[in-house]
Design an enzyme around this catalytic site. Structure first.
Site, PDB file in Angstrom:
ATOM      1  CB  SER A 261      -0.908  -0.005   1.230  1.00  0.00           C
ATOM      2  OG  SER A 261      -1.383   1.292   1.483  1.00  0.00           O
ATOM      3  CE  LYS A 262       1.975   6.492  -4.536  1.00  0.00           C
ATOM      4  NZ  LYS A 262       3.342   6.946  -4.607  1.00  0.00           N
ATOM      5  NE  ARG A 263      -4.188   3.767   3.201  1.00  0.00           N
ATOM      6  CZ  ARG A 263      -4.980   3.480   2.182  1.00  0.00           C
ATOM      7  NH1 ARG A 263      -5.274   4.405   1.289  1.00  0.00           N
ATOM      8  NH2 ARG A 263      -5.493   2.275   2.025  1.00  0.00           N
ATOM      9  CG  ASP A 297       6.310   5.120  -4.152  1.00  0.00           C
ATOM     10  OD1 ASP A 297       5.778   4.041  -4.485  1.00  0.00           O
ATOM     11  OD2 ASP A 297       5.658   6.169  -3.988  1.00  0.00           O
TER      12      ASP A 297
END
Length: 527
Positions: A261-263, A297
RNA sequence: GGCCCCGUCGUCUAGUCAGGCCUAGGACACCGGACUUUCGAUCCGGUAACAGGGGUUCAAAUCCCCUCGGGGUCACCA
């Protein structure tokens, strides 16, 4: 009521990203599996944009997503830019369809206007939680008379439309991966399917669209499994045939079972396997005029493109994440995967992305490239880093070609060329590896040997690999030293680095003048 | 917490549905050796797993039950 789609229908799969401004590597795996299944069956792959949230700058948000598909060579048969017979392919433009379906459900009493305020609902939830009971919405609005509803609607009272979940039933799906899964509808709260402003919610819109677009196989990540009973219920209420559901395990972060997850980027930076990818981004991207890992990223597909992976490598790695052909085949071209792809060989448990395995796929596929193509992929890095100009003369090109050939498979990811910048920098500009310089050049007696060797280097003819090799060996014998006593010093002096191509290749590549100048520079820095 | 899913070497996986061919195979990583002026590559070799406990059976990684562990999801996000 639950008519099923005939198996001899043309296979139609879809991927429905929301325009977020980047393509998630895990999402790409899901998209790939959809694409593979369509191609394997000579079917259609559809791209549909889930932009019910009304994107302000759609082009900007969608561009990188379509770009990722193009980079990997995954084409779509219907969707943005090309349209198709079931368009439009943007949910924001399909409002009429949702309205029609909504009216149908409302008229049939399968959906209802709900006037509960968010506060009321929150309170209901809190109460249920306190009593440790499963929350079920209270359906107050169901008691309203037709007249009441009309009046409140006319008055403009805030409201939503909810789907009326039939209670006391069992709803089941036969998932191609998960098998038979069932739920008790008595535990399912009536979902909001339409906001007060008329815009549809995901669980509703997706069913309407999948049905309208005649999707035969809904291949999506496992996190959607819990949405499935609601969608199943809506299919039934609309008397639409159900597609075959295929719930893929989600892609996990390296060496973990957690959904990628990007979070969680901050956490990934500390992840042992992931860290190298972030470090590479921070090292490489600023050199070529891009943002660091803050902006690009390894959760994003674009990262892999920019840092210099081959589509074939990423595709190979993605295909093997949750799917296997047999007990030993690892290396597969896209065509081979298309030919052999099957739903029954999809793995059930989540798979962590493995950066090291990706590199190994990259090494393989990069090795398959003809030299000119390798060169074409490397040149942009040298240009963007300002190591060479935009215009490349044939002499320059041939020099770069020789350097690249000498480097061989030391270059894994194409931006690795930047680790060998000294071949492209001027003699007084390239950097010495401090540790190596200390160890090899500043070592006791090294400078004297280096100076002596330099003298011979100045006169040796021709300045070719074989000749240089002989020169070195004669020198070692005459001096009564071990070859290691001199060769490392020479390497560090002329390339700045303790690692790289064969020593004589390096000398020959650089040429006599530059070698002499570089040794002078090294010598002058020893004291 | 409710519901649901998942659990084979460090990692990705084969084997599970149709029990014996599994003293569990492959790949990546790791370790060791060979080669070599370095790094890399290559070649050889090695370490390493059926979550646990009960059953059923002549035989269980495979079938059944329980436990434990991990995860997903519980929105007027998708």
């Amino acid at each position: 009521m639950t008519a099923s789609i005939e198996s001899n229908d043309t296979v139609r799969t879809r991927f429905a990203p929301s325009p977020t401004g980047y393509m998630h590597i895990g999402g790409m795996r899901t998209a790939l599996f959809n694409w593979l299944w369509a191609r394997h069956n000579s079917g259609k792959f559809i791209l549909r944009i889930d932009d019910t949230d009304r994107q302000r700058n759609l082009d900007e948000a969608l561009g990188p997503i379509l770009g990722a598909f193009r980079w990997l060579g995954l084409d779509w048969d219907e969707g943005p830019e090309i349209g198709g017979p079931h368009g439009p392919y943007f949910q924001s433009q399909r409002g009429e369809l949702y309205q029609q379906a909504l009216q149908k459900l409302l008229e049939a009493g399968k959906a209802y206007y709900c006037f509960d305020t968010p506060e009321q609902i929150q309170a209901d939830r809190a109460e249920a939680e306190q009593e440790k009971k499963n929350y079920l919405n209270i359906r107050r609005s169901l008691d309203l008379s037709a007249g009441d509803i009309e009046e409140r609607l006319a008055r403009g009272d805030a409201h939503v439309v909810r789907f009326l979940v039939p209670r006391g039933e069992t709803i089941a799906v036969d998932d191609a991966v998960r098998g038979h899964v069932e739920w008790d509808t008595g535990l399912i709260s009536d979902p909001v399917i339409c906001r007060g402003d008329g815009s549809p919610l995901y669980n509703f819109a997706t069913v309407i669209d999948d049905a309208d677009m005649q999707i035969t196989h809904v291949i999506r990540a496992e996190e959607h499994l819990s949405n499935t009973p609601i969608q199943l219920l809506i299919y039934n209420a609309l008397a639409q045939p159900q597609p075959q559901f295929v719930h893929l395990p989600y892609v996990a972060a390296p060496a973990s079972k957690e959904k990628l997850s990007k979070r969680k980027l901050d956490k990934y930076r500390k992840n042992q396997q992931f860290r190298k990818m972030f470090e590479a981004a921070d090292r490489v991207f600023p050199q070529i005029g891009l943002a660091s890992s803050e902006g690009l990223d390894p959760v994003m597909v674009e990262y892999y493109e920019r840092i210099g992976y081959l589509p074939a490598a990423v595709l190979n790695a993605l295909a093997r994440l949750g799917w296997s052909l047999d007990d030993k085949t690892e290396i597969m071209s896209l065509d081979e995967v298309v030919e052999n792809f099957s739903l029954d060989r999809i793995v059930k448990s989540p798979a962590g992305l493995d950066p090291e395995k990706l590199v190994s796929f990259q090494t393989h596929w990069a090795g398959e490239l003809p030299p000119e193509e390798t060169l074409d992929r490397i040149l942009p890095y040298l240009q963007k880093a300002g190591l060479i100009g935009e215009e490349i003369s044939s002499d320059d090109r041939s020099y770069i070609e020789q350097v690249v050939a000498a480097l061989g498979d030391r270059i894994k990811v194409f931006s690795d060329i930047l680790d060998y910048a000294s071949f492209f920098q001027s003699d007084d500009e390239f950097a010495y590896d401090e540790k190596a310089f200390k160890k090899r050049v500043q070592k006791e007696g090294a400078a004297e040997l280096l100076a002596k060797f330099k003298e011979q280097l100045a006169t040796v003819e021709p300045f070719e690999v074989d000749q240089l090799d002989k020169l070195m060996h004669d020198f070692v014998e005459a001096e009564g030293i071990k070859i290691g006593d001199i060769i490392h010093a020479v390497r560090v002096a002329v390339t700045g680095s303790p690692a790289g191509p064969g020593m004589f290749d390096c000398l020959h590549l650089l040429g006599r003048e530059r070698c002499l100048a570089r040794i002078d520079r090294a010598l002058s820095s020893t004291h």
